[in-house]
Write an enzyme that holds these catalytic residues in place. Structure first.
Site, PDB file in Angstrom:
ATOM      1  N   CYS A 180       0.825  -1.215   0.000  1.00 33.85           N
ATOM      2  CA  CYS A 180       0.000   0.000   0.000  1.00 33.85           C
ATOM      3  C   CYS A 180       0.861   1.269   0.000  1.00 33.85           C
ATOM      4  O   CYS A 180       1.466   1.601  -1.004  1.00 33.85           O
ATOM      5  CB  CYS A 180      -0.979  -0.042   1.178  1.00 33.85           C
ATOM      6  N   HIS A 238      -3.444  -4.773   0.780  1.00 37.25           N
ATOM      7  CA  HIS A 238      -2.750  -5.142   2.012  1.00 37.25           C
ATOM      8  C   HIS A 238      -2.366  -6.623   1.970  1.00 37.25           C
ATOM      9  O   HIS A 238      -3.109  -7.493   2.416  1.00 37.25           O
ATOM     10  CB  HIS A 238      -3.605  -4.791   3.227  1.00 37.25           C
ATOM     11  N   GLU A 285      -0.403  -8.286   3.646  1.00 37.21           N
ATOM     12  CA  GLU A 285      -0.222  -9.007   4.914  1.00 37.21           C
ATOM     13  C   GLU A 285      -1.461  -9.790   5.313  1.00 37.21           C
ATOM     14  O   GLU A 285      -1.425 -10.603   6.239  1.00 37.21           O
ATOM     15  CB  GLU A 285       0.166  -8.019   6.027  1.00 37.21           C
TER      16      GLU A 285
END
Length: 236
Positions: free
Chosen positions: A113, A210, A212
């Site tokens: 991001c 994102h 993650e």
């Protein structure tokens, strides 16, 4: 070999912690660290303290640039617009310094991001400061989205052609920075991923989403950590 050490950029803010109020902290959501560890890396937090950056970055094997607050528009020659949050100058400065060391040393860089946006800005790119159609319906909640990825790319090799990713962004890349190539897009053409244009360059890739979060991005973190391992072996 031992696990490669991955510096993960942290944010700085204040929190209420147990009985304490307005405690100044450097922090990062746990999923970043978990994803690195599950991929075989040893994550360490890199706080936004400029003078601490180089000593840490000289010792690590890779850099993960995390998501977070908006980048100062002055860094890409723009005025701050209505929906852009106030700048976090310390974080911008520290992360640009970390990126510079990583690129000088040729160690792998993975960006999420804001991290991808900052890499692009560091190379002369610009941002769209507000993309209302990409903002989450509920602030603070990530939304799943299927993106399209170029198969013949670093991102494509790890993610496949149409992974499901999780998004929470209101800004995006307008002009991509020098030496980068877009390799992932949303259905409306917004850049969702980019990487080093030169296939022979050290690992450098980023997702607007994102990464993650979710299962589809696990192979990308594995590829990143494997690149860190290979680099560490070559330097030993």
């Amino acid at each position: 070999m031992t696990q490669p050490i991955v510096a993960v950029t942290a944010d700085a803010t204040t929190v209420n912690w147990n009985i304490w109020g307005d405690v100044a902290v450097s922090l990062l959501p746990q999923p970043y660290l978990t994803k690195v560890a599950q991929a075989g890396g040893a994550p360490v937090l890199l706080p936004p303290i400029a003078e601490a950056v180089e000593p840490v970055m000289e010792r690590v094997d890779a850099l993960l640039m995390s998501g977070g607050a908006d980048i100062d528009p002055a860094l890409y020659g723009a005025e701050r617009e209505k929906f852009t949050f106030p700048p976090h100058e310390a974080r911008d400065t520290a992360e640009l310094a970390a990126l510079a060391v990583a690129e000088r040393r040729g160690i792998p860089v993975l960006a999420v991001c804001r991290g991808l946006q900052l890499i692009s800005v560091s190379r002369g790119g610009t941002l769209d400061q507000h993309l209302p159609e990409h903002s989450p319906a509920v602030p603070g909640q990530y939304e799943p989205r299927v993106i399209q990825v170029k198969p013949d790319s670093v991102l494509g090799s790890a993610l496949g052609p149409s992974p499901t990713v999780y998004c929470h962004h209101h800004q995006g890349i307008s002009k991509l920075g020098n030496g980068l190539v877009a390799t992932a897009w949303s259905d409306d053409g917004v850049i969702e991923g980019a990487e080093a244009e030169d296939p022979a360059a050290p690992f450098l890739a980023g997702l607007q989403a994102h990464g993650e979060l979710g299962d589809d991005t696990v192979p990308l973190f594995r590829a990143f950590v494997e690149a860190a391992k290979a680099g560490a072996r070559s330097r030993s």
